[in-house]
Design a protein around this motif. Structure first.
Motif, short mmCIF file in Angstrom:
data_model
loop_
_atom_site.label_atom_id
_atom_site.label_comp_id
_atom_site.label_asym_id
_atom_site.label_seq_id
_atom_site.Cartn_x
_atom_site.Cartn_y
_atom_site.Cartn_z
N ILE A 46 28.15 20.82 45.73
CA ILE A 46 27.21 21.63 45.95
C ILE A 46 27.27 22.93 45.13
O ILE A 46 26.45 23.27 44.39
CB ILE A 46 26.91 21.92 47.32
CG1 ILE A 46 26.42 20.63 48.28
CG2 ILE A 46 25.94 22.97 47.52
CD1 ILE A 46 26.65 20.83 49.79
N GLN A 47 28.64 23.36 45.05
CA GLN A 47 28.92 24.50 44.42
C GLN A 47 28.73 24.38 42.79
O GLN A 47 28.07 25.30 42.08
CB GLN A 47 30.38 25.19 44.72
CG GLN A 47 30.79 26.22 43.78
CD GLN A 47 29.75 27.37 44.29
OE1 GLN A 47 29.20 27.68 45.27
NE2 GLN A 47 29.71 28.36 43.50
N TYR A 49 27.25 21.57 40.93
CA TYR A 49 26.19 21.19 40.64
C TYR A 49 25.04 22.31 40.68
O TYR A 49 24.33 22.47 39.76
CB TYR A 49 25.77 19.82 41.17
CG TYR A 49 26.53 18.69 41.28
CD1 TYR A 49 27.18 18.30 39.97
CD2 TYR A 49 26.78 17.93 41.97
CE1 TYR A 49 28.01 17.30 39.65
CE2 TYR A 49 27.49 16.60 41.91
CZ TYR A 49 28.22 16.29 40.78
OH TYR A 49 28.88 15.37 40.58
N GLY A 50 25.17 23.04 41.78
CA GLY A 50 24.11 24.19 42.12
C GLY A 50 24.18 25.38 41.12
O GLY A 50 23.33 26.05 40.95
N THR A 51 25.57 25.43 40.60
CA THR A 51 25.89 26.70 39.82
C THR A 51 25.58 26.29 38.44
O THR A 51 25.06 26.94 37.59
CB THR A 51 27.44 27.13 40.06
OG1 THR A 51 27.36 27.49 41.54
CG2 THR A 51 27.24 28.54 39.09
N LEU A 91 20.96 17.60 51.21
CA LEU A 91 20.12 18.91 51.01
C LEU A 91 18.69 18.56 51.33
O LEU A 91 18.04 19.31 52.31
CB LEU A 91 20.35 19.30 49.81
CG LEU A 91 21.73 19.79 49.32
CD1 LEU A 91 21.68 20.55 47.93
CD2 LEU A 91 22.18 20.87 50.43
N ASP A 128 19.19 29.66 49.23
CA ASP A 128 20.49 28.99 48.48
C ASP A 128 19.87 28.52 47.20
O ASP A 128 19.34 27.34 47.32
CB ASP A 128 20.77 27.85 49.56
CG ASP A 128 22.04 27.18 49.00
OD1 ASP A 128 22.49 27.56 47.94
OD2 ASP A 128 22.78 26.63 49.97
N ARG A 130 21.56 27.32 45.11
CA ARG A 130 22.34 26.10 44.61
C ARG A 130 21.26 24.83 45.00
O ARG A 130 21.23 23.86 44.32
CB ARG A 130 23.59 25.96 45.26
CG ARG A 130 24.48 27.19 44.87
CD ARG A 130 25.87 27.00 45.68
NE ARG A 130 25.56 26.77 47.21
CZ ARG A 130 26.43 26.65 48.40
NH1 ARG A 130 27.63 26.56 47.95
NH2 ARG A 130 26.06 26.82 49.38
N MET A 131 21.08 24.80 46.41
CA MET A 131 20.04 23.75 46.78
C MET A 131 18.78 23.70 46.20
O MET A 131 18.47 22.69 45.77
CB MET A 131 19.73 24.06 48.23
CG MET A 131 18.60 23.34 48.88
SD MET A 131 17.85 23.83 50.40
CE MET A 131 19.01 23.21 51.55
N ARG A 133 18.11 24.29 42.90
CA ARG A 133 18.47 23.74 41.67
C ARG A 133 18.78 22.37 41.51
O ARG A 133 18.23 21.61 40.98
CB ARG A 133 19.76 24.57 40.91
CG ARG A 133 20.11 23.92 39.50
CD ARG A 133 21.13 24.73 38.91
NE ARG A 133 21.45 23.92 37.39
CZ ARG A 133 21.60 24.80 36.57
NH1 ARG A 133 21.84 26.05 36.60
NH2 ARG A 133 21.82 23.97 35.16
N ILE A 134 19.74 21.99 42.72
CA ILE A 134 19.87 20.62 42.82
C ILE A 134 18.70 19.61 43.14
O ILE A 134 18.53 18.76 42.28
CB ILE A 134 20.97 20.31 44.01
CG1 ILE A 134 22.35 20.77 43.44
CG2 ILE A 134 21.12 18.89 44.31
CD1 ILE A 134 23.30 20.92 44.51
N ASP A 138 17.93 19.54 38.67
CA ASP A 138 18.76 18.62 38.43
C ASP A 138 18.26 17.01 38.91
O ASP A 138 18.35 16.02 38.34
CB ASP A 138 20.12 18.63 39.05
CG ASP A 138 20.86 19.84 38.06
OD1 ASP A 138 20.17 20.32 37.33
OD2 ASP A 138 22.11 20.10 38.31
#
Length: 229
Positions: A46-47, A49-51, A91, A128, A130-131, A133-134, A138
């Motif tokens: 999560i960290q 991929y989300g970053t 997520l 969040d 990161r959530m 973006r994923i 992505d």
């Protein structure tokens, strides 16, 4: 004591010793340690991929983030796509549950339900990144490049959620199931494109602007369907 009883006692004793041995490491069994390592990999994914984005992250990057060797990665996942799918499903499930809970708590007033559902969706994305973006960058790219059926099917749950939402607001609506389904798909596509633009733009548009742009469409639909009803 018969030979059968002796064999049985020896077997039980071995089982007890094995279980005790499993718990020698920090009070955790082998299966518990494996589960803990899997969870660390998910959190690291999560960290990472989300970053940085799925296509910029390697298995080694995930392992470095989780502080685990690659051996432990392949203990839980066959490849990075499997970890990404696991994270995406986790997520999206959380996002959908929060949206539906907000809608149900705001029922039965349709305008409150619209505001609550959209606010819950965009709040989670903003809180969040990161959530966001994923799910909205992505996952869309993975689906497009690899024709990923699981991601497509999971995202289409929002169609069914909006379908249920429309029927909940207007149980006597004068439209057939196919028409409501098409409307739900259109609304989902609209909100998804707004979310993608917002996320890819680094949340530069204000929360209120994004929320209002979606509420207008839902409110217009509500008014149109009310006239039909």
């Amino acid at each position: 004591m018969t030979q059968q009883h002796l064999t049985s006692e020896i077997s039980v004793e071995k089982t007890i010793k094995k279980a005790a041995k499993e718990r020698q490491f920090k009070g955790m069994s082998l299966s518990e340690r494996k589960l803990a390592r899997r969870q660390k990999l998910i959190e690291a994914g999560i960290q990472a991929y989300g970053t940085h984005g799925f296509f910029s992250v390697t298995v080694k990057d995930i392992c470095n983030e989780a502080k685990l060797t690659e051996r432990y990665f392949y203990e839980s996942f066959k490849k990075s796509e499997e970890l990404f799918q696991t994270i995406f499903l986790q997520l999206i499930e959380s996002l959908q549950q929060n949206v539906m809970q907000a809608v149900m708590q705001a029922a039965p007033d349709p305008k409150n339900m619209i505001d609550a559902g959209l606010s819950a969706l965009f709040s989670m994305l903003k809180n969040d990144p990161r959530m966001a973006r994923i799910i909205y960058i992505d996952a869309m790219l993975v689906q497009e490049l690899h024709n990923h059926a699981t991601i497509h099917e999971t995202m289409s749950r929002f169609d069914r959620m909006i379908h249920a939402f429309v029927m909940l607001m207007m149980p006597h609506i004068n439209l057939n199931e196919k028409e409501v389904s098409l409307i739900a798909t259109g609304l989902n596509g609209y909100v998804t494109q707004i979310a993608i633009r917002w996320v890819m733009g680094g949340f530069r548009l204000s929360f209120d602007e994004v929320l209002h742009s979606c509420k207008i469409v839902f409110a217009s639909l509500l008014q149109t369907l009310s006239e039909k009803e």
